[in-house]
Design a protein around this motif. Structure first.
Motif, PDB file in Angstrom:
ATOM      1  N   ASN A   1       0.810  -1.223   0.000  1.00  0.00           N
ATOM      2  CA  ASN A   1       0.000   0.000   0.000  1.00  0.00           C
ATOM      3  C   ASN A   1       0.841   1.270   0.000  1.00  0.00           C
ATOM      4  O   ASN A   1       0.670   2.128  -0.852  1.00  0.00           O
ATOM      5  CB  ASN A   1      -0.945   0.024   1.212  1.00  0.00           C
ATOM      6  CG  ASN A   1      -2.101  -0.921   1.018  1.00  0.00           C
ATOM      7  OD1 ASN A   1      -2.438  -1.283  -0.101  1.00  0.00           O
ATOM      8  ND2 ASN A   1      -2.699  -1.331   2.125  1.00  0.00           N
ATOM      9  N   ARG A   2       1.745   1.387   0.969  1.00  0.00           N
ATOM     10  CA  ARG A   2       2.517   2.624   1.087  1.00  0.00           C
ATOM     11  C   ARG A   2       4.010   2.430   0.889  1.00  0.00           C
ATOM     12  O   ARG A   2       4.755   3.410   0.943  1.00  0.00           O
ATOM     13  CB  ARG A   2       2.250   3.257   2.448  1.00  0.00           C
ATOM     14  CG  ARG A   2       0.807   3.743   2.545  1.00  0.00           C
ATOM     15  CD  ARG A   2       0.501   4.491   3.793  1.00  0.00           C
ATOM     16  NE  ARG A   2       1.485   5.515   4.070  1.00  0.00           N
ATOM     17  CZ  ARG A   2       1.708   5.975   5.286  1.00  0.00           C
ATOM     18  NH1 ARG A   2       1.039   5.517   6.298  1.00  0.00           N
ATOM     19  NH2 ARG A   2       2.600   6.914   5.476  1.00  0.00           N
ATOM     20  N   ILE A   3       4.466   1.217   0.688  1.00  0.00           N
ATOM     21  CA  ILE A   3       5.890   0.966   0.455  1.00  0.00           C
ATOM     22  C   ILE A   3       6.031   0.118  -0.802  1.00  0.00           C
ATOM     23  O   ILE A   3       5.411  -0.926  -0.931  1.00  0.00           O
ATOM     24  CB  ILE A   3       6.542   0.252   1.657  1.00  0.00           C
ATOM     25  CG1 ILE A   3       6.507   1.163   2.878  1.00  0.00           C
ATOM     26  CG2 ILE A   3       7.965  -0.147   1.326  1.00  0.00           C
ATOM     27  CD1 ILE A   3       7.088   0.552   4.127  1.00  0.00           C
ATOM     28  N   LEU A   4       6.854   0.604  -1.717  1.00  0.00           N
ATOM     29  CA  LEU A   4       7.149  -0.133  -2.940  1.00  0.00           C
ATOM     30  C   LEU A   4       8.648  -0.401  -2.965  1.00  0.00           C
ATOM     31  O   LEU A   4       9.446   0.506  -2.703  1.00  0.00           O
ATOM     32  CB  LEU A   4       6.756   0.676  -4.177  1.00  0.00           C
ATOM     33  CG  LEU A   4       5.260   0.867  -4.378  1.00  0.00           C
ATOM     34  CD1 LEU A   4       4.794   2.128  -3.716  1.00  0.00           C
ATOM     35  CD2 LEU A   4       4.959   0.890  -5.834  1.00  0.00           C
ATOM     36  N   LYS A   5       9.032  -1.626  -3.265  1.00  0.00           N
ATOM     37  CA  LYS A   5      10.444  -1.992  -3.323  1.00  0.00           C
ATOM     38  C   LYS A   5      10.790  -2.337  -4.766  1.00  0.00           C
ATOM     39  O   LYS A   5      10.079  -3.105  -5.408  1.00  0.00           O
ATOM     40  CB  LYS A   5      10.728  -3.170  -2.410  1.00  0.00           C
ATOM     41  CG  LYS A   5      10.489  -2.839  -0.945  1.00  0.00           C
ATOM     42  CD  LYS A   5      10.766  -4.014  -0.067  1.00  0.00           C
ATOM     43  CE  LYS A   5      10.484  -3.647   1.389  1.00  0.00           C
ATOM     44  NZ  LYS A   5      10.722  -4.765   2.274  1.00  0.00           N
ATOM     45  N   VAL A   6      11.884  -1.762  -5.251  1.00  0.00           N
ATOM     46  CA  VAL A   6      12.311  -1.958  -6.632  1.00  0.00           C
ATOM     47  C   VAL A   6      13.795  -2.322  -6.637  1.00  0.00           C
ATOM     48  O   VAL A   6      14.579  -1.726  -5.904  1.00  0.00           O
ATOM     49  CB  VAL A   6      12.084  -0.678  -7.473  1.00  0.00           C
ATOM     50  CG1 VAL A   6      12.549  -0.880  -8.896  1.00  0.00           C
ATOM     51  CG2 VAL A   6      10.622  -0.267  -7.440  1.00  0.00           C
ATOM     52  N   TRP A   7      14.168  -3.313  -7.474  1.00  0.00           N
ATOM     53  CA  TRP A   7      15.566  -3.677  -7.639  1.00  0.00           C
ATOM     54  C   TRP A   7      15.836  -4.083  -9.075  1.00  0.00           C
ATOM     55  O   TRP A   7      14.936  -4.466  -9.805  1.00  0.00           O
ATOM     56  CB  TRP A   7      15.976  -4.786  -6.672  1.00  0.00           C
ATOM     57  CG  TRP A   7      15.204  -6.052  -6.819  1.00  0.00           C
ATOM     58  CD1 TRP A   7      15.483  -7.099  -7.643  1.00  0.00           C
ATOM     59  CD2 TRP A   7      14.015  -6.426  -6.113  1.00  0.00           C
ATOM     60  NE1 TRP A   7      14.554  -8.094  -7.496  1.00  0.00           N
ATOM     61  CE2 TRP A   7      13.642  -7.706  -6.560  1.00  0.00           C
ATOM     62  CE3 TRP A   7      13.240  -5.805  -5.141  1.00  0.00           C
ATOM     63  CZ2 TRP A   7      12.531  -8.361  -6.068  1.00  0.00           C
ATOM     64  CZ3 TRP A   7      12.145  -6.472  -4.657  1.00  0.00           C
ATOM     65  CH2 TRP A   7      11.791  -7.735  -5.116  1.00  0.00           C
ATOM     66  N   LYS A   8      17.098  -3.964  -9.443  1.00  0.00           N
ATOM     67  CA  LYS A   8      17.520  -4.320 -10.794  1.00  0.00           C
ATOM     68  C   LYS A   8      19.015  -4.600 -10.768  1.00  0.00           C
ATOM     69  O   LYS A   8      19.788  -3.850 -10.184  1.00  0.00           O
ATOM     70  CB  LYS A   8      17.222  -3.176 -11.764  1.00  0.00           C
ATOM     71  CG  LYS A   8      17.671  -3.451 -13.177  1.00  0.00           C
ATOM     72  CD  LYS A   8      17.476  -2.223 -14.042  1.00  0.00           C
ATOM     73  CE  LYS A   8      18.122  -2.485 -15.388  1.00  0.00           C
ATOM     74  NZ  LYS A   8      18.474  -1.290 -16.085  1.00  0.00           N
TER      75      LYS A   8
END
Length: 164
Positions: free
Chosen positions: A40-47
């Motif tokens: 909902n309020r936290i998005l985690k992104v990695w690459k």
């Protein structure tokens, strides 16, 4: 310009969970697509990056109640952290045989200093590689989200300028 949840979700090509096994699988299969986990309020992104697939960062985008970007934080992926600790421990084994014998610091002072220097060098190099990787991916994210930022001012007498 306000960055919304939809803008950040558009960065993610493959939805995954942020777990040790997910990151280990990403490292093993060399998946260079942006992945992430949406809450909902936290998005985690990695690459992953092309030349360094082990020490890639996981960015956490924190949103406020209205769904507007409030904060960006980062950390080393869990598989990279465990593998780094394992490698440091494995490389420490030859220096630690004196622990199992009668420990006399005056007898093994050279080994102790060598061990501390080796471990310090590994940690220093690991942190530098992580920070470089983080900055590269952060620039990509800023460009994709069209966030204006100031380039860090390069020092006049830096090692990079002296070498080149």
């Amino acid at each position: 310009m306000e960055i919304t949840k939809a803008d950040i979700v558009s960065l993610i090509e493959e939805k995954q969970t942020d777990t040790f096994l997910t990151h280990l699988w990403t490292i093993l299969k060399s998946d260079y697509r942006p992945a992430g986990e949406v809450h909902n309020r936290i998005l985690k992104v990695w690459k992953q990056n092309g030349w360094n697939s082990l020490f890639y960062p996981v960015f956490s985008f924190e949103l406020n109640q209205q769904g507007i970007l409030e904060n960006i934080s980062d950390r080393l992926n869990s598989a990279g952290k465990i593998i780094f600790i394992f490698v440091c421990g494995l490389l420490s084994l030859p220096w630690l045989y004196w622990v199992y014998e009668d420990f006399d610091p005056s007898k093994y002072w050279l080994l102790i200093v060598g061990y501390i220097l080796l471990l310090g060098a590994l940690i220093f190099i690991g942190r530098k590689v992580y920070k470089m990787e983080r900055n590269i991916l952060l620039e990509e994210i800023f460009e994709a989200l069209e966030i204006e930022y100031e380039q860090p001012i390069e020092k006049e007498w830096s090692w990079k300028k002296i070498i080149t």
